[in-house]
Design an enzyme around this catalytic site. Structure first.
Site, PDB file in Angstrom:
ATOM      1  CG  HIS A 157      -3.520  -3.177   3.396  1.00 43.35           C
ATOM      2  ND1 HIS A 157      -2.415  -2.551   4.013  1.00 43.35           N
ATOM      3  CD2 HIS A 157      -4.274  -2.213   2.783  1.00 43.35           C
ATOM      4  CE1 HIS A 157      -2.649  -1.349   3.793  1.00 43.35           C
ATOM      5  NE2 HIS A 157      -3.720  -1.096   3.247  1.00 43.35           N
ATOM      6  CB  CYS A 190      -0.870  -0.017   0.890  1.00 43.53           C
ATOM      7  SG  CYS A 190      -2.451   1.210   0.944  1.00 43.53           S
ATOM      8  CD  GLU A 245      -0.968  -5.294   5.628  1.00 43.34           C
ATOM      9  OE1 GLU A 245      -1.011  -4.166   6.063  1.00 43.34           O
ATOM     10  OE2 GLU A 245      -0.919  -5.933   4.520  1.00 43.34           O
TER      11      GLU A 245
END
Length: 230
Positions: free
Chosen positions: A175, A97, A177
């Protein structure tokens, strides 16, 4: 092996990406740029380490824009210098990002306001689903990347580029994660009114998604094996 995790704000953590790096034998070295006490005054001064001291660098997302230096001050420029030095030294970067946007800027690209935000679980169109699956991936951003000529775009949405490769590095707009805990932390730190403003249900955003961990692990493995050569 050592991985530098650049956390721009306290709610953002390495999550599933960090988990997989540890399982792949990496020691995580975390650098927090803006602490919780400074969250409303993010124009801090920090000293970045030498990128050559690490085997991988992972700059995470941020609630600010790469181009908003009036708000976040000089550290974004210093981070762009670090990423440019890392790329020049052939240190692999996995930019996520804001991190992907900063890496694109370091290479001579730019970042601009998108026509509309992307928030929540969103599919992407991938030229190489074996490297970047078509998701859905979790997103929370208002900007889009303008990629430099040397970057190869490999995934996109109607809003803009979603993934690109340059050398041994990979940038993704989404994202990989995120865990439910990370999303809840974002919601607790200004995300709820933001989501509501654009018509998204905060409760829905915070729900776990089946297969998210496995999808993230596969992306990290693909990055390490196919792009970084580690």
């Amino acid at each position: 092996m050592r991985a530098l995790i650049i956390r721009h704000d306290h709610p953002s953590e390495a999550g599933f990406v960090g988990e997989r790096l540890v399982r792949r034998g990496f020691e995580l070295v975390e650098m927090l740029i803006v602490s919780e006490a400074e969250y409303d005054r993010p124009g801090v001064t920090v000293e970045f380490p030498d990128p050559r001291d690490f085997d991988v660098i992972v700059p995470l997302g941020a609630p600010w824009s790469v181009y908003d230096d009036l708000t976040i001050g000089t550290w974004v420029g210093d981070e762009i210098v670090l990423l440019r030095e890392a790329l020049a030294a052939d240190v692999p970067v996995l930019g996520i990002c804001f991190g992907a946007q900063a890496m694109a800027t370091a290479l001579g690209g730019s970042v601009e306001r998108a026509d509309r935000p992307e928030i929540g679980w969103t599919g992407v169109r991938s030229d190489d689903p074996g490297l970047i699956s078509e998701g859905p991936w979790f997103q929370w951003h208002f900007d889009r990347m303008v990629l430099p000529p040397e970057a190869k775009e490999i995934a996109r949405s109607d809003v803009g580029p979603q993934a690109y490769v340059v050398g041994r590095s990979l940038g993704v707009q989404f994202h990989p994660e995120v865990t439910p805990e990370i999303v809840r932390a974002w919601l607790d730190n200004g995300g709820v009114p933001q989501a509501l403003e654009y018509g998204y249900d905060p409760e829905e955003l915070g729900r776990p998604r089946a297969g998210a961990r496995e999808q993230s692990y596969a992306l990290v493995d693909n990055f390490l094996d196919r792009i970084a050569g580690l």
